[in-house]
Scaffold this active site. Structure first.
Site, mmCIF file in Angstrom:
data_model
loop_
_atom_site.group_PDB
_atom_site.id
_atom_site.type_symbol
_atom_site.label_atom_id
_atom_site.label_comp_id
_atom_site.label_asym_id
_atom_site.label_seq_id
_atom_site.Cartn_x
_atom_site.Cartn_y
_atom_site.Cartn_z
ATOM 1 N N LYS A 116 -12.544 5.038 1.783
ATOM 2 C CA LYS A 116 -12.030 3.941 2.543
ATOM 3 C C LYS A 116 -12.270 3.896 4.205
ATOM 4 O O LYS A 116 -12.603 3.357 5.008
ATOM 5 C CB LYS A 116 -10.392 3.905 2.406
ATOM 6 C CG LYS A 116 -10.065 3.250 1.098
ATOM 7 C CD LYS A 116 -8.596 3.466 0.727
ATOM 8 C CE LYS A 116 -8.320 3.058 -0.748
ATOM 9 N NZ LYS A 116 -7.047 3.277 -1.233
ATOM 10 N N GLN B 234 -1.317 5.960 0.479
ATOM 11 C CA GLN B 234 -2.235 6.254 -0.730
ATOM 12 C C GLN B 234 -1.065 6.785 -1.899
ATOM 13 O O GLN B 234 -0.464 7.607 -1.785
ATOM 14 C CB GLN B 234 -3.328 7.237 -0.460
ATOM 15 C CG GLN B 234 -4.025 7.542 -1.574
ATOM 16 C CD GLN B 234 -5.006 6.405 -1.970
ATOM 17 O OE1 GLN B 234 -5.608 5.733 -1.224
ATOM 18 N NE2 GLN B 234 -4.804 5.815 -3.350
ATOM 19 N N ASP C 63 -2.254 -3.503 1.991
ATOM 20 C CA ASP C 63 -2.189 -3.209 0.509
ATOM 21 C C ASP C 63 -1.658 -4.474 -0.211
ATOM 22 O O ASP C 63 -1.883 -4.817 -1.690
ATOM 23 C CB ASP C 63 -1.538 -1.859 0.012
ATOM 24 C CG ASP C 63 -2.654 -0.790 -0.373
ATOM 25 O OD1 ASP C 63 -3.652 -1.120 -0.701
ATOM 26 O OD2 ASP C 63 -2.150 0.296 -0.292
#
Ligand code: NAP
Length: 310
Positions: A52, A96, A119
């Site tokens: 990422k 995460q 997200d």
């Protein structure tokens, strides 16, 4: 011959579309900012975060990774998230998963400001998805919709079956297909006669986490099959069970396993799908590359909204 849906190609297209948007934001004052919080040393999470950050850098997105101690409490992580919520140059916050067991993941996800929730996991943004309002969408299913559209696979009026009902893939996938006017069925571990339900699908999405579970008898001839699963096989016996040596194509899989000591397999049987589907995503190189691309899109969307470009 089934068409292979190339996720790397679509990822590159999406990334190329991102570049001028980032340049425009920089010209307006600053690059988009993405903060990634990585707690602990889960090897898969470390790889995801590295990828990422690398993709952000390639596109000119300012990214920073915070790596607090694995022993931190829910309160300490909430304080980190709240600080990121306050910082004006941060447009996207990604915590995460998985988090260590002492941390209340749901509270942490709820603490991320919905406008920085790249997200698309915050209940406000899930609500936006359900009601068809704008807002960040969960990256993996959003990438799958992009893939279907860019390959001009029509969705409206089609029978779509999604196997898996997780909050991050299965449920948002079903809703996105519904918004595209598919007739959608969601399946899970309690579904009766799963192969028969799957055989009704013009578009079959497997998001299960079980290596090669979707075999030929789940697939209608000519269907589009999207394989979200990423399962790493570590036992030769398991590889031999899925790929009996007498089957054409099996020898390459066994050789790949022998070379690396592991083999990445999706939820769909790769030899069966090639025989029956009209189009399908391979593993690797199908859905996987799209998830990070859509994270970049969500971060740029957020920056544009916050800076007032769009
Ligand atoms: P998850 O949270 O574990 O959910 C799995 C779903 O599959 C559950 O709804 C479960 O049903 C269902 N299921 C399990 N066994 C089943 C069976 N025998 N028959 C029918 N349904 C069954 O998994 P996830 O997070 O959605 O991820 C699914 C897979 O996608 C994993 O392999 C993951 O690594 C991969 N993934 C890939 C990406 C990517 O970027 N490519 C992104 C995310 C996830 P119940 O609800 O009844 O338990």
């Amino acid at each position: 011959m089934a068409q292979i849906l190339d996720g790397n190609r679509i990822r590159d297209e999406i990334k190329n579309e991102c570049r001028p948007r980032v340049e425009k934001l920089i010209a307006r004052g600053r690059p988009p900012g993405l903060a990634v919080v990585l707690v602990g040393h889960d090897p898969a999470s470390e790889i995801y975060v590295r990828n990422k950050v690398k993709t952000s850098q390639e596109l000119g997105i300012q990214s920073e990774t915070l790596t607090p101690a694995e022993t931190l409490s829910t309160g300490e992580l909430l304080a980190i998230v709240e600080e990121l919520n306050r910082r004006p140059e941060i447009d996207g916050i990604l915590v995460q998963m998985p988090l260590p067991p002492q941390v209340d993941s749901k509270r942490v996800l709820l603490a991320v400001s919905p406008e920085k929730d790249v997200d698309g996991f915050h209940p406000c943004n899930v609500g936006n998805l359900v009601t068809g309002r704008p807002g960040p969408r969960s990256c993996t299913p959003a990438g799958i919709i992009e893939m279907l559209k860019r390959y001009r696979i029509s969705i409206a009026g089609k029978r779509a079956v999604v196997v898996g009902r997780s909050d991050i893939v299965g449920k948002p996938m079903a809703l996105m297909l519904l918004h595209e006017n598919a007739t959608v069925t969601i399946c899970h571990s309690k579904t009766h006669d799963l192969p028969a339900v799957c055989r009704e699908a013009d578009i079959l999405v497997a998001a299960i986490g079980r290596a090669a579970m979707i075999t030929g008898d789940f697939i209608k001839n000519g269907a589009t099959v999207i394989d979200v699963g990423m399962n790493r096989l570590e036992s030769r016996r398991e590889v031999e069970r899925i790929f009996p040596i007498e089957r054409p194509g099996a020898a390459q899989k066994l050789a790949a396993f022998d070379y690396k000591g592991t083999l990445l397999v999706g939820d769909v049987h790769p030899l069966d799908v090639a025989e029956r589907a009209g189009a399908y995503t391979p593993v690797p190189g199908g859905v996987g590359p799209l998830t990070i691309a859509m994270l970049m899109v969500n971060t740029i969307d957020s920056a544009e909204r916050r800076i007032g470009v769009c």
